[in-house]
Write a protein that holds these residues in place. Structure first.
Motif, PDB file in Angstrom:
ATOM      1  N   ILE A 153       0.826  -1.205   0.000  1.00  0.00           N
ATOM      2  CA  ILE A 153       0.000   0.000   0.000  1.00  0.00           C
ATOM      3  C   ILE A 153       0.860   1.255   0.000  1.00  0.00           C
ATOM      4  N   SER A 154       1.945   1.228   0.747  1.00  0.00           N
ATOM      5  CA  SER A 154       2.795   2.411   0.837  1.00  0.00           C
ATOM      6  C   SER A 154       3.822   2.432  -0.291  1.00  0.00           C
ATOM      7  N   ILE A 155       4.379   3.607  -0.509  1.00  0.00           N
ATOM      8  CA  ILE A 155       5.415   3.767  -1.528  1.00  0.00           C
ATOM      9  C   ILE A 155       6.689   3.110  -1.010  1.00  0.00           C
ATOM     10  N   GLN A 156       7.247   2.240  -1.832  1.00  0.00           N
ATOM     11  CA  GLN A 156       8.430   1.495  -1.429  1.00  0.00           C
ATOM     12  C   GLN A 156       9.693   2.314  -1.629  1.00  0.00           C
ATOM     13  N   LYS A 157      10.678   2.093  -0.773  1.00  0.00           N
ATOM     14  CA  LYS A 157      11.981   2.728  -0.952  1.00  0.00           C
ATOM     15  C   LYS A 157      12.727   1.928  -2.008  1.00  0.00           C
ATOM     16  N   ILE A 158      13.158   2.648  -3.032  1.00  0.00           N
ATOM     17  CA  ILE A 158      13.919   2.002  -4.107  1.00  0.00           C
ATOM     18  C   ILE A 158      15.179   2.806  -4.371  1.00  0.00           C
ATOM     19  N   ASP A 159      16.071   2.233  -5.137  1.00  0.00           N
ATOM     20  CA  ASP A 159      17.340   2.883  -5.450  1.00  0.00           C
ATOM     21  C   ASP A 159      17.095   4.263  -6.057  1.00  0.00           C
ATOM     22  N   LEU A 160      17.788   5.263  -5.546  1.00  0.00           N
ATOM     23  CA  LEU A 160      17.605   6.649  -5.988  1.00  0.00           C
ATOM     24  C   LEU A 160      17.964   6.869  -7.452  1.00  0.00           C
ATOM     25  N   THR A 161      18.770   5.990  -8.013  1.00  0.00           N
ATOM     26  CA  THR A 161      19.213   6.159  -9.393  1.00  0.00           C
ATOM     27  C   THR A 161      18.482   5.222 -10.359  1.00  0.00           C
ATOM     28  N   LEU A 162      17.391   4.631  -9.915  1.00  0.00           N
ATOM     29  CA  LEU A 162      16.698   3.634 -10.738  1.00  0.00           C
ATOM     30  C   LEU A 162      16.310   4.176 -12.112  1.00  0.00           C
ATOM     31  N   TYR A 163      15.609   5.299 -12.166  1.00  0.00           N
ATOM     32  CA  TYR A 163      15.150   5.823 -13.453  1.00  0.00           C
ATOM     33  C   TYR A 163      16.337   6.188 -14.350  1.00  0.00           C
ATOM     34  N   ASN A 164      17.382   6.731 -13.766  1.00  0.00           N
ATOM     35  CA  ASN A 164      18.570   7.072 -14.525  1.00  0.00           C
ATOM     36  C   ASN A 164      19.226   5.813 -15.089  1.00  0.00           C
ATOM     37  N   SER A 165      19.287   4.766 -14.280  1.00  0.00           N
ATOM     38  CA  SER A 165      19.871   3.504 -14.736  1.00  0.00           C
ATOM     39  C   SER A 165      19.054   2.881 -15.862  1.00  0.00           C
ATOM     40  N   VAL A 166      17.733   2.921 -15.725  1.00  0.00           N
ATOM     41  CA  VAL A 166      16.867   2.388 -16.777  1.00  0.00           C
ATOM     42  C   VAL A 166      17.050   3.205 -18.055  1.00  0.00           C
ATOM     43  N   SER A 167      17.118   4.519 -17.923  1.00  0.00           N
ATOM     44  CA  SER A 167      17.306   5.389 -19.075  1.00  0.00           C
ATOM     45  C   SER A 167      18.610   5.070 -19.797  1.00  0.00           C
ATOM     46  N   LYS A 168      19.676   4.895 -19.048  1.00  0.00           N
ATOM     47  CA  LYS A 168      20.968   4.563 -19.656  1.00  0.00           C
ATOM     48  C   LYS A 168      20.910   3.204 -20.350  1.00  0.00           C
ATOM     49  N   LEU A 169      20.268   2.234 -19.718  1.00  0.00           N
ATOM     50  CA  LEU A 169      20.155   0.909 -20.306  1.00  0.00           C
ATOM     51  C   LEU A 169      19.374   0.952 -21.618  1.00  0.00           C
ATOM     52  N   ILE A 170      18.224   1.635 -21.608  1.00  0.00           N
ATOM     53  CA  ILE A 170      17.416   1.741 -22.824  1.00  0.00           C
ATOM     54  C   ILE A 170      18.182   2.505 -23.908  1.00  0.00           C
ATOM     55  N   GLY A 171      18.836   3.594 -23.527  1.00  0.00           N
ATOM     56  CA  GLY A 171      19.632   4.355 -24.493  1.00  0.00           C
ATOM     57  C   GLY A 171      20.736   3.500 -25.097  1.00  0.00           C
ATOM     58  N   ASN A 172      21.395   2.708 -24.281  1.00  0.00           N
ATOM     59  CA  ASN A 172      22.454   1.828 -24.751  1.00  0.00           C
ATOM     60  C   ASN A 172      21.895   0.779 -25.713  1.00  0.00           C
ATOM     61  N   LEU A 173      20.770   0.183 -25.340  1.00  0.00           N
ATOM     62  CA  LEU A 173      20.149  -0.824 -26.210  1.00  0.00           C
ATOM     63  C   LEU A 173      19.743  -0.222 -27.550  1.00  0.00           C
ATOM     64  N   LYS A 174      19.134   0.951 -27.514  1.00  0.00           N
ATOM     65  CA  LYS A 174      18.667   1.583 -28.749  1.00  0.00           C
ATOM     66  C   LYS A 174      19.820   1.990 -29.661  1.00  0.00           C
ATOM     67  N   SER A 175      20.976   2.263 -29.089  1.00  0.00           N
ATOM     68  CA  SER A 175      22.110   2.692 -29.908  1.00  0.00           C
ATOM     69  C   SER A 175      22.813   1.520 -30.586  1.00  0.00           C
ATOM     70  N   GLN A 176      22.533   0.314 -30.159  1.00  0.00           N
ATOM     71  CA  GLN A 176      23.185  -0.860 -30.737  1.00  0.00           C
ATOM     72  C   GLN A 176      22.430  -1.334 -31.977  1.00  0.00           C
ATOM     73  N   GLU A 177      23.184  -1.684 -32.993  1.00  0.00           N
ATOM     74  CA  GLU A 177      22.613  -2.157 -34.258  1.00  0.00           C
ATOM     75  C   GLU A 177      22.624  -3.678 -34.283  1.00  0.00           C
ATOM     76  N   TYR A 178      21.461  -4.274 -34.510  1.00  0.00           N
ATOM     77  CA  TYR A 178      21.331  -5.724 -34.620  1.00  0.00           C
ATOM     78  C   TYR A 178      20.526  -6.050 -35.864  1.00  0.00           C
ATOM     79  N   ASP A 179      20.674  -7.290 -36.315  1.00  0.00           N
ATOM     80  CA  ASP A 179      19.911  -7.777 -37.453  1.00  0.00           C
ATOM     81  C   ASP A 179      19.103  -9.003 -37.034  1.00  0.00           C
ATOM     82  N   GLY A 180      18.055  -9.265 -37.781  1.00  0.00           N
ATOM     83  CA  GLY A 180      17.294 -10.502 -37.617  1.00  0.00           C
ATOM     84  C   GLY A 180      16.704 -10.690 -36.240  1.00  0.00           C
ATOM     85  N   HIS A 181      16.938 -11.886 -35.698  1.00  0.00           N
ATOM     86  CA  HIS A 181      16.364 -12.247 -34.396  1.00  0.00           C
ATOM     87  C   HIS A 181      16.882 -11.371 -33.265  1.00  0.00           C
ATOM     88  N   GLU A 182      18.144 -11.002 -33.341  1.00  0.00           N
ATOM     89  CA  GLU A 182      18.722 -10.145 -32.295  1.00  0.00           C
ATOM     90  C   GLU A 182      18.012  -8.789 -32.259  1.00  0.00           C
TER      91      GLU A 182
END
Length: 185
Positions: A23-52
């Motif tokens: 019910i209450s707001i959970q304490k989570i890592d302060l850098t979570l959104y930043n880490s997710v943003s970096k991960l998504i940015g890194n994934l989007k910058s990578q070029e893959y073909d086919g199944h990858e």
């Protein structure tokens, strides 16, 4: 968990699940959104073909959905439960600050109306009409007369300008321009 390679879909899923189950707001890592943003940015910058490429797209989609659900759930808890906001992350507090500002503005307007302060209302309206907004033009626009009595333009597609709010909104509604946000990168 401040490194982006320490976050993954399973970890993010467990955080979202934990948030849903409490019910209450959970304490989570302060850098979570930043880490997710970096991960998504890194994934989007990578070029893959086919199944990858399909796997990368699916992974980005899962991260996007999980992060959106987490943010939505945490904000709803903060608004509906009116609980202690100390567990909120700075990005979430930023969003909630705009809601507080809206409430304050409503009170100022209501007070001006109910206390007969017409001059205050006129001043607020005029300031809002002439507040400058940054826009990017999508098409050619001839010179316009601004709500602040200044001349602006002419403009070509992709030009960027700051215009009075009233004029910017008019151009945006006609799909002649889009609002842009100046932010430090």
């Amino acid at each position: 968990m401040s490194e982006q390679n320490q976050i993954n879909v399973n970890y993010l899923h467990s955080i979202v699940l934990q948030e849903y189950e409490n019910i209450s707001i959970q304490k989570i890592d302060l850098t979570l959104y930043n880490s997710v943003s970096k991960l998504i940015g890194n994934l989007k910058s990578q070029e893959y073909d086919g199944h990858e490429a399909k796997i990368k797209t699916a992974l980005v989609g899962m991260l996007t959905e999980l992060t959106s659900s987490l943010l939505k759930t945490r904000l709803e808890k903060a608004i509906l439960n009116n609980t202690d906001h100390s567990a909120l992350l700075d990005e979430e507090k930023y969003i909630l600050n705009s809601q507080e500002e809206m409430i304050e503005r409503k009170e100022v307007i209501l007070s001006g109306i109910l206390n007969g302060k017409a001059k205050l209302l006129e001043s607020i309206v005029q300031n809002n009409k002439t507040k400058l907004i940054a826009v990017r033009f999508l098409e050619e626009v001839e010179e316009i007369s601004g709500a602040d009595a200044k001349k602006y333009g002419p403009f070509k597609p992709e030009d960027i300008a700051t215009l009075p709010y009233e004029n910017a909104q008019n151009l945006i509604s006609k799909n002649s321009a889009v609002k842009i946000h100046w932010e430090n990168q």
